[in-house]
Design a protein around this motif. Structure first.
Motif, PDB file in Angstrom:
ATOM      1  N   LEU A 279      -0.639  12.925   7.053  1.00  0.00           N
ATOM      2  CA  LEU A 279      -0.064  11.805   6.317  1.00  0.00           C
ATOM      3  C   LEU A 279      -0.767  11.672   4.973  1.00  0.00           C
ATOM      4  N   PRO A 280      -0.075  11.109   3.973  1.00  0.00           N
ATOM      5  CA  PRO A 280      -0.707  10.913   2.662  1.00  0.00           C
ATOM      6  C   PRO A 280      -1.913   9.980   2.758  1.00  0.00           C
ATOM      7  N   GLU A 281      -2.802  10.127   1.786  1.00  0.00           N
ATOM      8  CA  GLU A 281      -3.957   9.246   1.710  1.00  0.00           C
ATOM      9  C   GLU A 281      -3.513   7.876   1.202  1.00  0.00           C
ATOM     10  N   PRO A 282      -3.715   6.805   1.981  1.00  0.00           N
ATOM     11  CA  PRO A 282      -3.229   5.481   1.564  1.00  0.00           C
ATOM     12  C   PRO A 282      -4.069   4.885   0.433  1.00  0.00           C
ATOM     13  N   LEU A 283      -3.390   4.137  -0.432  1.00  0.00           N
ATOM     14  CA  LEU A 283      -4.049   3.475  -1.552  1.00  0.00           C
ATOM     15  C   LEU A 283      -3.849   1.977  -1.450  1.00  0.00           C
ATOM     16  N   LEU A 284      -4.895   1.225  -1.628  1.00  0.00           N
ATOM     17  CA  LEU A 284      -4.782  -0.226  -1.759  1.00  0.00           C
ATOM     18  C   LEU A 284      -4.323  -0.502  -3.179  1.00  0.00           C
ATOM     19  N   THR A 285      -3.148  -1.099  -3.327  1.00  0.00           N
ATOM     20  CA  THR A 285      -2.574  -1.303  -4.660  1.00  0.00           C
ATOM     21  C   THR A 285      -2.433  -2.786  -4.978  1.00  0.00           C
ATOM     22  N   ALA A 286      -2.395  -3.081  -6.273  1.00  0.00           N
ATOM     23  CA  ALA A 286      -2.269  -4.461  -6.736  1.00  0.00           C
ATOM     24  C   ALA A 286      -0.866  -4.980  -6.458  1.00  0.00           C
ATOM     25  N   PRO A 287      -0.707  -6.302  -6.284  1.00  0.00           N
ATOM     26  CA  PRO A 287       0.618  -6.881  -6.019  1.00  0.00           C
ATOM     27  C   PRO A 287       1.654  -6.548  -7.080  1.00  0.00           C
ATOM     28  N   ASP A 288       1.222  -6.355  -8.338  1.00  0.00           N
ATOM     29  CA  ASP A 288       2.214  -6.113  -9.389  1.00  0.00           C
ATOM     30  C   ASP A 288       2.877  -4.739  -9.272  1.00  0.00           C
ATOM     31  N   VAL A 289       2.290  -3.823  -8.489  1.00  0.00           N
ATOM     32  CA  VAL A 289       2.937  -2.523  -8.273  1.00  0.00           C
ATOM     33  C   VAL A 289       4.266  -2.723  -7.554  1.00  0.00           C
ATOM     34  N   ALA A 290       4.285  -3.650  -6.597  1.00  0.00           N
ATOM     35  CA  ALA A 290       5.514  -3.913  -5.848  1.00  0.00           C
ATOM     36  C   ALA A 290       6.624  -4.451  -6.746  1.00  0.00           C
ATOM     37  N   GLU A 291       6.252  -5.077  -7.868  1.00  0.00           N
ATOM     38  CA  GLU A 291       7.252  -5.631  -8.780  1.00  0.00           C
ATOM     39  C   GLU A 291       8.010  -4.536  -9.527  1.00  0.00           C
ATOM     40  N   ASP A 292       7.384  -3.369  -9.683  1.00  0.00           N
ATOM     41  CA  ASP A 292       8.059  -2.212 -10.266  1.00  0.00           C
ATOM     42  C   ASP A 292       8.674  -1.443  -9.103  1.00  0.00           C
ATOM     43  N   VAL A 293       9.915  -1.767  -8.782  1.00  0.00           N
ATOM     44  CA  VAL A 293      10.544  -1.256  -7.562  1.00  0.00           C
ATOM     45  C   VAL A 293      10.558   0.267  -7.523  1.00  0.00           C
ATOM     46  N   GLU A 294      10.880   0.892  -8.641  1.00  0.00           N
ATOM     47  CA  GLU A 294      10.953   2.353  -8.665  1.00  0.00           C
ATOM     48  C   GLU A 294       9.582   2.983  -8.452  1.00  0.00           C
ATOM     49  N   LEU A 295       8.549   2.410  -9.076  1.00  0.00           N
ATOM     50  CA  LEU A 295       7.201   2.942  -8.889  1.00  0.00           C
ATOM     51  C   LEU A 295       6.743   2.749  -7.447  1.00  0.00           C
ATOM     52  N   ALA A 296       6.974   1.547  -6.901  1.00  0.00           N
ATOM     53  CA  ALA A 296       6.573   1.272  -5.522  1.00  0.00           C
ATOM     54  C   ALA A 296       7.267   2.219  -4.551  1.00  0.00           C
ATOM     55  N   ASP A 297       8.549   2.466  -4.789  1.00  0.00           N
ATOM     56  CA  ASP A 297       9.286   3.384  -3.921  1.00  0.00           C
ATOM     57  C   ASP A 297       8.711   4.789  -4.011  1.00  0.00           C
ATOM     58  N   SER A 298       8.334   5.209  -5.220  1.00  0.00           N
ATOM     59  CA  SER A 298       7.878   6.578  -5.413  1.00  0.00           C
ATOM     60  C   SER A 298       6.523   6.861  -4.782  1.00  0.00           C
ATOM     61  N   VAL A 299       5.679   5.825  -4.626  1.00  0.00           N
ATOM     62  CA  VAL A 299       4.362   6.041  -4.014  1.00  0.00           C
ATOM     63  C   VAL A 299       4.311   5.573  -2.568  1.00  0.00           C
ATOM     64  N   SER A 300       5.434   5.122  -2.022  1.00  0.00           N
ATOM     65  CA  SER A 300       5.451   4.664  -0.629  1.00  0.00           C
ATOM     66  C   SER A 300       5.138   5.819   0.307  1.00  0.00           C
ATOM     67  N   MET A 301       4.594   5.495   1.470  1.00  0.00           N
ATOM     68  CA  MET A 301       4.284   6.535   2.449  1.00  0.00           C
ATOM     69  C   MET A 301       5.541   7.294   2.850  1.00  0.00           C
ATOM     70  N   ALA A 302       6.645   6.561   3.018  1.00  0.00           N
ATOM     71  CA  ALA A 302       7.893   7.203   3.424  1.00  0.00           C
ATOM     72  C   ALA A 302       8.363   8.208   2.375  1.00  0.00           C
ATOM     73  N   MET A 303       8.311   7.829   1.090  1.00  0.00           N
ATOM     74  CA  MET A 303       8.763   8.735   0.041  1.00  0.00           C
ATOM     75  C   MET A 303       7.827   9.931  -0.108  1.00  0.00           C
ATOM     76  N   LEU A 304       6.523   9.693  -0.031  1.00  0.00           N
ATOM     77  CA  LEU A 304       5.585  10.806  -0.141  1.00  0.00           C
ATOM     78  C   LEU A 304       5.798  11.827   0.970  1.00  0.00           C
ATOM     79  N   LEU A 305       6.191  11.363   2.141  1.00  0.00           N
ATOM     80  CA  LEU A 305       6.488  12.294   3.230  1.00  0.00           C
ATOM     81  C   LEU A 305       7.777  13.067   2.952  1.00  0.00           C
TER      82      LEU A 305
END
Length: 293
Positions: free
Chosen positions: A87-113
């Motif tokens: 599995l990808p290495e998880p990152l603790l990210t700031a709340p504002d990352v979730a506000e950028d929907v495309e960025l959040a989707d691109s680094v999600s565990m599901a997408m990285l897989l």
């Protein structure tokens, strides 16, 4: 390199560092390897004649992409001998990352897989085009292909990813609600409650890396997964956190981080659970990692 050029090189690298890290991480799924790629990129950047570089950002992205591609091919060989699911290495990210929907989707565990199922060049092209919006000429220079070939690769990669990504966009609030219900069910050992949240064909992947105890094969089916999860009740504490741009749970035992648990939602039910237990992948959960586009 003169002192003035050295200062300019340092300033440009620092300015674009978060972007470069994100490019490398999305290509590799490993923060440790992404940091190594950044170090290699800096060594090359620090020896460049900046007077011949028109666009610092484009040049740096090109270098980091080439370095990441080289490392990605090495990682693929390493993963072939990995113990159990990787599995990808998880990152603790700031709340504002979730506000950028495309960025959040691109680094999600599901997408990285999903990105793991692409060939190295396909992955690079997809990341640079779909996530960072580079034009085909820039990508062609980064991956050593013609723009026409890059267009073909991008088309193929988009189709591949579209067939494997979550069936519908899920908001952060939907994920948060599902995670809250999931946490309550796990903490109370509510088997019925878990079964109501899990898709019939849910899959649980556990990454122990051969270092700690973990299932060596995917755990499949709602009843089997619920039975495994129900054993956590009373044995650990669970706290919500923003991991890879999405709500997730950090599982602690004896005050130490034991597992990061992320989930994938499809049609309102949990269809995937990703449990990272390998201690070597949990070191970046003590502080937030900045990712950006």
């Amino acid at each position: 390199m003169s002192a003035r050029n050295a200062d300019t090189a340092t300033e440009a690298f620092v300015t674009h560092r978060n972007l470069l890290f994100t490019v490398a991480y999305e290509m590799l799924g490993s923060a440790a390897d992404a940091e190594d790629v950044l170090q290699e990129t800096w060594l090359r950047w620090s020896s460049v004649d900046l007077g011949a570089v028109r666009d610092h950002r484009a040049f740096l992205v090109r270098v980091v992409t080439r370095q990441a591609l080289t490392r990605l091919r090495t990682l693929r060989r390493r993963k072939e001998s990995y113990v159990g699911p990787w599995l990808p290495e998880p990152l603790l990210t700031a709340p504002d990352v979730a506000e950028d929907v495309e960025l959040a989707d691109s680094v999600s565990m599901a997408m990285l897989l999903v990105l793991e199922t692409l060939q190295p060049t396909e992955r690079a092209v997809f990341v640079l085009r779909e996530v960072f919006g580079l034009d085909y000429d820039e990508i062609a220079e980064a991956v050593g292909k013609t723009p026409v070939t890059v267009r073909q690769i991008a088309h193929r990669a988009r189709g591949h990813v579209a067939a494997r990504r979550p069936r519908a966009a899920v908001s952060a609030e939907q994920t948060r609600q599902a995670l809250g219900a999931f946490q309550r069910a796990v903490e109370t050992g509510d088997l019925r409650g878990l079964l109501d949240l899990l898709a019939p064909d849910v899959v649980l992947l556990t990454d122990g890396g051969g270092v700690v105890r973990a299932a060596l094969a995917p755990v499949e089916g709602a009843e089997t997964v619920a039975a495994v999860l129900s054993r956590i009740a009373g044995a650990a504490s669970l706290r919500p956190a923003q991991v890879n741009g999405h709500p997730a749970l950090i599982v602690q035992l004896g005050g130490e981080i034991d597992t990061v648990l992320a989930l994938r939602l499809d049609d309102g039910l949990i269809s995937g659970l990703y449990a990272v237990r390998n201690p070597g992948k949990l070191s970046r959960l003590e502080h937030e990692t900045v990712v950006s586009r």
